[in-house]
Design a protein around this motif. Structure first.
Motif, PDB file in Angstrom:
ATOM      1  N   PRO A 191       0.757  -1.201   0.070  1.00 22.24           N
ATOM      2  CA  PRO A 191      -0.215  -0.043  -0.184  1.00 22.24           C
ATOM      3  C   PRO A 191       0.851   0.980  -0.175  1.00 22.24           C
ATOM      4  CG  PRO A 191      -0.140  -1.117   2.058  1.00 22.24           C
ATOM      5  CD  PRO A 191       0.714  -2.122   1.228  1.00 22.24           C
ATOM      6  N   ILE A 192       2.054   1.243   0.462  1.00 21.90           N
ATOM      7  CA  ILE A 192       2.989   2.394   0.319  1.00 21.90           C
ATOM      8  C   ILE A 192       4.060   2.106  -0.453  1.00 21.90           C
ATOM      9  CG2 ILE A 192       2.334   3.088   2.812  1.00 21.90           C
ATOM     10  CD1 ILE A 192       5.146   1.891   3.581  1.00 21.90           C
ATOM     11  N   GLY A 193       3.818   1.213  -1.478  1.00 16.71           N
ATOM     12  CA  GLY A 193       5.063   0.761  -2.468  1.00 16.71           C
ATOM     13  C   GLY A 193       5.739  -0.203  -1.790  1.00 16.71           C
ATOM     14  N   LYS A 194       6.601  -0.565  -2.634  1.00 11.47           N
ATOM     15  CA  LYS A 194       7.911  -1.459  -2.506  1.00 11.47           C
ATOM     16  C   LYS A 194       9.239  -0.846  -1.842  1.00 11.47           C
ATOM     17  CE  LYS A 194       6.596  -5.276  -5.715  1.00 11.47           C
ATOM     18  NZ  LYS A 194       7.044  -6.061  -6.862  1.00 11.47           N
ATOM     19  N   PHE A 195       9.949  -1.436  -0.978  1.00 14.36           N
ATOM     20  CA  PHE A 195      10.900  -0.591  -0.426  1.00 14.36           C
ATOM     21  C   PHE A 195      11.922  -0.514  -1.390  1.00 14.36           C
ATOM     22  CE2 PHE A 195      14.863  -0.792   1.978  1.00 14.36           C
ATOM     23  CZ  PHE A 195      14.645   0.525   2.631  1.00 14.36           C
ATOM     24  N   GLU A 196      12.516   0.752  -1.143  1.00 16.06           N
ATOM     25  CA  GLU A 196      13.700   0.920  -2.100  1.00 16.06           C
ATOM     26  C   GLU A 196      14.767   1.588  -1.098  1.00 16.06           C
ATOM     27  OE1 GLU A 196      12.895   3.285  -5.551  1.00 16.06           O
ATOM     28  OE2 GLU A 196      11.026   2.054  -5.935  1.00 16.06           O
ATOM     29  N   TYR A 197      15.997   0.988  -1.134  1.00 14.80           N
ATOM     30  CA  TYR A 197      16.992   1.729  -0.288  1.00 14.80           C
ATOM     31  C   TYR A 197      17.005   3.106  -0.635  1.00 14.80           C
ATOM     32  CZ  TYR A 197      17.816  -2.985   1.905  1.00 14.80           C
ATOM     33  OH  TYR A 197      17.663  -4.076   2.905  1.00 14.80           O
ATOM     34  N   PRO A 198      17.135   3.903   0.411  1.00 14.43           N
ATOM     35  CA  PRO A 198      17.424   5.411  -0.021  1.00 14.43           C
ATOM     36  C   PRO A 198      18.999   5.243  -0.403  1.00 14.43           C
ATOM     37  CG  PRO A 198      16.497   5.271   2.174  1.00 14.43           C
ATOM     38  CD  PRO A 198      16.673   3.767   1.737  1.00 14.43           C
ATOM     39  N   GLU A 199      19.539   6.389  -1.145  1.00 14.26           N
ATOM     40  CA  GLU A 199      20.734   6.413  -1.525  1.00 14.26           C
ATOM     41  C   GLU A 199      21.581   7.234  -0.460  1.00 14.26           C
ATOM     42  OE1 GLU A 199      21.727   8.183  -5.380  1.00 14.26           O
ATOM     43  OE2 GLU A 199      19.964   6.744  -6.336  1.00 14.26           O
ATOM     44  N   PHE A 253       1.302  -1.190   8.916  1.00 10.58           N
ATOM     45  CA  PHE A 253       0.151  -0.143   9.531  1.00 10.58           C
ATOM     46  C   PHE A 253      -0.715   0.156   8.326  1.00 10.58           C
ATOM     47  CE2 PHE A 253      -1.646   4.014  10.709  1.00 10.58           C
ATOM     48  CZ  PHE A 253      -1.705   3.903  11.928  1.00 10.58           C
ATOM     49  N   ALA A 254      -0.336   0.389   7.286  1.00 14.75           N
ATOM     50  CA  ALA A 254      -1.236   0.716   6.110  1.00 14.75           C
ATOM     51  C   ALA A 254      -2.152  -0.574   5.744  1.00 14.75           C
ATOM     52  CB  ALA A 254      -0.361   1.204   4.925  1.00 14.75           C
ATOM     53  N   HIS A 255      -1.506  -1.442   5.675  1.00 14.50           N
ATOM     54  CA  HIS A 255      -2.627  -2.943   5.636  1.00 14.50           C
ATOM     55  C   HIS A 255      -3.505  -2.497   6.537  1.00 14.50           C
ATOM     56  CE1 HIS A 255       1.244  -5.588   4.136  1.00 14.50           C
ATOM     57  NE2 HIS A 255       0.521  -4.983   2.993  1.00 14.50           N
ATOM     58  N   ILE A 256      -3.435  -2.644   7.696  1.00 10.76           N
ATOM     59  CA  ILE A 256      -4.586  -2.523   8.938  1.00 10.76           C
ATOM     60  C   ILE A 256      -5.190  -1.288   8.516  1.00 10.76           C
ATOM     61  CG2 ILE A 256      -5.123  -2.437  11.243  1.00 10.76           C
ATOM     62  CD1 ILE A 256      -2.256  -3.995  11.533  1.00 10.76           C
ATOM     63  N   GLU A 257      -4.488  -0.252   8.441  1.00  6.17           N
ATOM     64  CA  GLU A 257      -5.443   1.077   8.197  1.00  6.17           C
ATOM     65  C   GLU A 257      -6.341   0.951   7.095  1.00  6.17           C
ATOM     66  OE1 GLU A 257      -4.359   5.731   8.966  1.00  6.17           O
ATOM     67  OE2 GLU A 257      -3.368   4.758   7.331  1.00  6.17           O
ATOM     68  N   ASN A 258      -6.082   0.221   5.975  1.00  9.75           N
ATOM     69  CA  ASN A 258      -6.953   0.283   4.730  1.00  9.75           C
ATOM     70  C   ASN A 258      -7.943  -0.587   4.784  1.00  9.75           C
ATOM     71  OD1 ASN A 258      -5.019   2.250   3.411  1.00  9.75           O
ATOM     72  ND2 ASN A 258      -3.769   0.839   2.125  1.00  9.75           N
ATOM     73  N   LEU A 259      -7.575  -1.672   5.467  1.00 11.30           N
ATOM     74  CA  LEU A 259      -8.804  -2.361   5.920  1.00 11.30           C
ATOM     75  C   LEU A 259      -9.766  -1.978   6.716  1.00 11.30           C
ATOM     76  CD1 LEU A 259     -10.027  -5.434   5.904  1.00 11.30           C
ATOM     77  CD2 LEU A 259      -8.791  -6.117   8.010  1.00 11.30           C
ATOM     78  N   LYS A 260      -9.278  -1.259   7.856  1.00  7.99           N
ATOM     79  CA  LYS A 260     -10.269  -0.636   8.614  1.00  7.99           C
ATOM     80  C   LYS A 260     -10.930   0.337   7.856  1.00  7.99           C
ATOM     81  CE  LYS A 260     -10.562   1.975  12.954  1.00  7.99           C
ATOM     82  NZ  LYS A 260      -9.478   2.461  14.277  1.00  7.99           N
TER      83      LYS A 260
END
Length: 178
Positions: free
Chosen positions: A10-18, A166-173
């Motif tokens: 829900p917030i996108g896949k993780f990308e390591y910051p440079e 958190f977004a998984h649960i918040e979106n479900l709610k």
């Protein structure tokens, strides 16, 4: 991003910051410090049926997500301590999907996991506040990825991990109108 991808990430896949500057590190530490309280507030009024609802078809239940967070974050805290006290230690991976199927994850009340998160995050945030830039460059070796990870990048990953679940649960709610 299709609907299934959005439900998975829900917030996108993780990308390591440079580059993670000191200001960003402070923001990350605040996320680690505040996450257990945010999560507790999000789910404190959930019924047992709501806790046993999957956040997406084929996904974990809210209960499993909360227990996974406790398992995962304890492992990460230990990895930080290993990296701070040993030279590039090889960490022990674990099968998080199989852990989520164990009865303590699938059927126990979430209160113990919330307490574990609270204590782990209090200690983790306190540790992070004492770390210097040199400490954040310390590494551990992940044998499944055959790669070394520094603690600066690992902290970014776990901040994403907090916000991701958190977004998984918040979106479900929101979807369910709870």
């Amino acid at each position: 991003m299709n609907d299934l991808e959005h439900k998975k990430f829900p917030i996108g896949k993780f990308e390591y910051p440079e580059n993670i500057c000191d200001i960003k590190l402070d923001e990350y530490i605040k996320v680690i410090r505040d996450f257990p309280g945010r999560l507790k507030t999000l789910i404190e009024d959930f019924s047992e049926d709501q806790l046993d609802t999957q956040y997406r078809e084929g996904g974990w239940t809210v209960r499993q997500v909360v227990n996974h967070l406790a398992d995962s974050h304890i492992n990460s805290f230990i990895r930080f301590k290993l990296a701070l006290t040993e030279d590039n230690p090889t960490i022990k991976p674990y099968n998080e999907a199989r852990w989520a199927e164990l009865q303590d994850s699938a059927s126990m009340p979430v209160k113990p996991a919330l307490k574990m998160l609270k204590g782990t995050h209090q200690r983790w945030a306190a540790l992070l506040k004492t770390m210097t830039n040199k400490h954040f460059e310390r590494t551990f070796h992940h044998p499944e990825h055959n790669k070394n990870y520094n603690l600066r990048a690992c902290l970014a990953l776990y901040v994403w991990h907090c916000n991701h679940h958190f977004a998984h649960i918040e979106n479900l709610k929101k979807e369910q109108g709870w």
